[in-house]
Motif scaffolding. Structure first.
Motif, mmCIF file in Angstrom:
data_model
loop_
_atom_site.group_PDB
_atom_site.id
_atom_site.type_symbol
_atom_site.label_atom_id
_atom_site.label_comp_id
_atom_site.label_asym_id
_atom_site.label_seq_id
_atom_site.Cartn_x
_atom_site.Cartn_y
_atom_site.Cartn_z
ATOM 1 N N ALA A 136 -52.313 22.194 26.119
ATOM 2 C CA ALA A 136 -52.886 22.109 24.772
ATOM 3 C C ALA A 136 -54.216 22.857 24.697
ATOM 4 O O ALA A 136 -54.497 23.564 23.719
ATOM 5 C CB ALA A 136 -53.072 20.643 24.384
ATOM 6 N N ARG A 137 -55.041 22.727 25.738
ATOM 7 C CA ARG A 137 -56.334 23.422 25.751
ATOM 8 C C ARG A 137 -56.144 24.927 25.877
ATOM 9 O O ARG A 137 -56.810 25.708 25.180
ATOM 10 C CB ARG A 137 -57.175 22.894 26.909
ATOM 11 N N ALA A 138 -55.237 25.339 26.757
ATOM 12 C CA ALA A 138 -54.995 26.774 26.934
ATOM 13 C C ALA A 138 -54.431 27.385 25.666
ATOM 14 O O ALA A 138 -54.794 28.507 25.281
ATOM 15 C CB ALA A 138 -54.036 27.002 28.106
ATOM 16 N N SER A 178 -55.624 21.517 18.308
ATOM 17 C CA SER A 178 -55.836 22.328 17.112
ATOM 18 C C SER A 178 -54.626 23.184 16.744
ATOM 19 O O SER A 178 -54.582 23.755 15.645
ATOM 20 C CB SER A 178 -57.049 23.237 17.318
ATOM 21 N N VAL A 179 -53.629 23.273 17.636
ATOM 22 C CA VAL A 179 -52.458 24.104 17.375
ATOM 23 C C VAL A 179 -51.429 23.320 16.573
ATOM 24 O O VAL A 179 -51.118 22.157 16.886
ATOM 25 C CB VAL A 179 -51.822 24.588 18.696
ATOM 26 N N SER A 180 -50.885 23.935 15.526
ATOM 27 C CA SER A 180 -49.835 23.308 14.728
ATOM 28 C C SER A 180 -48.649 22.977 15.630
ATOM 29 O O SER A 180 -48.114 23.846 16.318
ATOM 30 C CB SER A 180 -49.390 24.257 13.609
ATOM 31 N N THR A 181 -48.248 21.713 15.633
ATOM 32 C CA THR A 181 -47.221 21.249 16.566
ATOM 33 C C THR A 181 -46.053 20.597 15.835
ATOM 34 O O THR A 181 -46.250 19.784 14.928
ATOM 35 C CB THR A 181 -47.807 20.246 17.575
ATOM 36 N N THR A 182 -44.854 20.977 16.236
ATOM 37 C CA THR A 182 -43.630 20.349 15.749
ATOM 38 C C THR A 182 -43.049 19.498 16.860
ATOM 39 O O THR A 182 -42.897 19.961 17.990
ATOM 40 C CB THR A 182 -42.588 21.408 15.320
#
Length: 357
Positions: A136-138, A178-182
């Motif tokens: 998630a951080r990367a 912060s990344v849009s996640t499905t």
């Protein structure tokens, strides 16, 4: 699925990038849905990931695959797919920067499940937690636009098995970034090579009398592996699936006892299935691992999860990505045919014997 291991030195990571297939330099991937750029697949040599890589390649999409062994990837696919392959380790954050560079959409299909033994199985949740946090951080640092994660069904609560609770925790970690996640949540995925199907197959094939814990009367909603792949692929084309969570399941809501009965009928086998309430999941895992290729470190978390009812709470995904769901009988036939012919081969009913009720 196994957590990937780092290839070692930086220079080795650089040289670990290989191209498989004939790809013209400078060609950009473009899906019909308008998503362009590089697509990343984690867990690409696993049960779900390997099939997704084939589906993407068949669609003309050349994904980047991060693996623990590029040579294993090459041997597994034998030139059947076009992909960029990079060795990296989800448990080593410094190895991920190059892997996620330039990625637009990432499929997160890594799940450690357990080890070869029950002792090794104790740390799987910790490994999954660390891997998800690192990824998630990367992903956020690299500016990835979207993560698509395949998790597990099961209501949250104190009675949820460690296996299902870990899947839910990974979903929460990815979604909180912060990344849009499905998030897609599935129960038992039926297909050749998947632990649920291999356990089912070997139990019913080898045991004329099956004695199981009381969980055999728990309800579940199995789904065919190809239906899972269609949903994963469909999420790329439908922006309305972004920042959303969906339950995915097949058309049958049945008990595990009924699953065994259907398999026996499909194969033309006569089987007696008994429930013994005093039989523990751990002892059952030991017994199953003794006559199936699935190790106890995998069967134990799976069997513990069978105490939880895993059915879809909602079916919104069916309106967004309409597909013809595969009945369990046909899923079993397809999986049996794939056992004989190998992944990606044409399916037929010659591998099983459909019987009437």
């Amino acid at each position: 699925m196994s957590i990937h291991k780092h290839s070692g030195e930086e220079s080795k990571r650089e040289s670990a990038v290989e191209d498989f297939g004939n790809v013209r330099p400078g060609v950009r991937d473009l899906t019909p849905g308008g998503i362009h750029g590089t697509i990343l697949v984690t867990g690409s040599t696993g049960f779900v990931g390997g099939r997704l890589v084939r589906a993407l390649s068949n669609r003309g999409i050349r994904p980047r695959c991060i693996v623990r062994s590029a040579s294993k990837f090459k041997a597994l696919f034998a030139g059947q797919v076009e992909a960029e392959v990079l060795e990296a380790d989800l448990l080593a954050p410094l190895t991920l920067a190059k892997a996620v560079e330039g990625i637009e959409t990432a499929f997160y299909l890594v799940h450690s499940m357990g080890g070869r033994t029950l002792l090794e199985n104790r740390k799987f949740a910790e490994r999954d937690r660390s891997a998800a946090l690192n990824f998630a951080r990367a992903a956020a640092d690299a500016g990835i636009k979207r993560i698509i994660y395949l998790g597990g069904l099961g209501e949250m609560g104190s009675d949820l098995s460690e296996h299902l609770a870990s899947r839910q925790e990974v979903a929460q970690i990815l979604r909180s970034g912060s990344v849009s996640t499905t998030i897609l949540r599935a129960a038992n995925i039926i297909g050749s090579g998947g632990a649920p199907f291999e356990m089912l197959r070997h139990m019913v094939e080898r045991l004329p009398v099956i004695v199981a814990p009381r969980w055999i009367d728990t309800h579940c909603q199995p789904i065919d592996i190809q239906d899972v792949i269609e949903y994963l692929m469909g999420c790329m084309d439908h922006p309305e699936t972004e920042r959303a969570e969906f339950d995915i399941g097949g058309p049958d809501i049945i008990t595990y006892r009924k699953m065994m009965e259907i398999y026996a009928r499909v194969r033309g086998l006569k089987r007696t299935i008994l429930s013994w309430p005093f039989l523990s999941s751990r002892f059952s895992a030991f017994l199953i691992s003794s006559f199936t290729p699935v190790p106890s470190g995998v069967t134990n978390p799976l069997l513990e999860g069978l105490k939880n009812e895993v059915i879809c709470r909602e079916n919104r995904i069916r309106d967004i990505i309409p597909i013809q769901l595969t009945p369990l009988e046909m899923s079993i036939c397809n999986a049996l045919q794939e056992v004989e012919a190998g992944p990606g081969k044409l399916l037929s009913r010659q591998s099983c014997f459909l019987r009437g009720e």
